[in-house]
Design a protein around this motif. Structure first.
Motif, short mmCIF file in Angstrom:
data_model
loop_
_atom_site.label_atom_id
_atom_site.label_comp_id
_atom_site.label_asym_id
_atom_site.label_seq_id
_atom_site.Cartn_x
_atom_site.Cartn_y
_atom_site.Cartn_z
N THR A 1 0.84 -1.20 0.00
CA THR A 1 0.00 0.00 0.00
C THR A 1 0.87 1.25 0.00
O THR A 1 1.87 1.32 0.70
N TYR B 1 -6.17 -2.99 2.76
CA TYR B 1 -6.56 -1.63 2.38
C TYR B 1 -7.36 -1.67 1.09
O TYR B 1 -7.07 -2.47 0.19
N ARG C 1 -9.72 0.68 5.63
CA ARG C 1 -8.81 -0.32 6.19
C ARG C 1 -9.65 -1.27 7.03
O ARG C 1 -10.42 -0.85 7.89
#
Length: 151
Positions: A89, A108, A120
């Motif tokens: 991420t 995510y 999240r």
């Protein structure tokens, strides 16, 4: 080439016997250790196994449908995707969320119908239940209607 006979055959036999006993003792000790480890740790975690393809988007409606205490397998199978793992991420997404504990694994997501909003989802490592559900807007930071679920 001829082999040289040992000078003391009885001593040689005792040495060979001692080496064999040490080797067999080591093997038995290793087998006992593996059996003990399997007996003590074998049934410790009973997590459901599942496979879902990689994907990192969901809709706002799918996000709203995720509830407290749901299992990781149930959520990800319903979404049909795995989410983006933290190590993959981007930093600009990670800074939107507060740090999480070491006892969870988080994925995510980006909302497909609202591309500036990220989510999240954090699941407990021990039992796989949802313990944290947060969403954040790239432009505003962490939004007010977060859902932090206490374990």
């Amino acid at each position: 080439m001829t082999a040289i006979p040992p000078t003391d055959p009885d001593r040689y036999r005792r040495q060979q016997r001692r080496r064999a006993l040490i080797a067999w003792g080591g093997v038995l000790l290793a087998v006992a250790f593996v059996a003990l480890a399997a007996a003590l740790g074998g049934g410790e975690r009973e997590r459901e196994s599942f496979t879902v393809p990689y994907g990192e988007t969901m809709t706002a409606a799918e996000y709203d449908a995720i509830g407290a205490g749901e299992g990781q397998a149930d959520v990800l199978e319903r979404l049909g995707k795995s989410g983006r793992p933290e190590r993959l991420t981007e930093d600009y997404v990670l800074v939107l969320f507060p740090p999480h504990s070491e006892e969870v694994v988080c994925s995510y997501w980006q909302f497909s119908d609202e591309p500036q909003i990220f989510a999240r989802l954090c699941f407990d490592l021990a039992d796989g239940e949802l313990v944290e559900k947060l969403d954040a807007n790239v432009h505003d930071g962490l939004e007010g209607d977060t859902d932090v679920i206490s374990a």
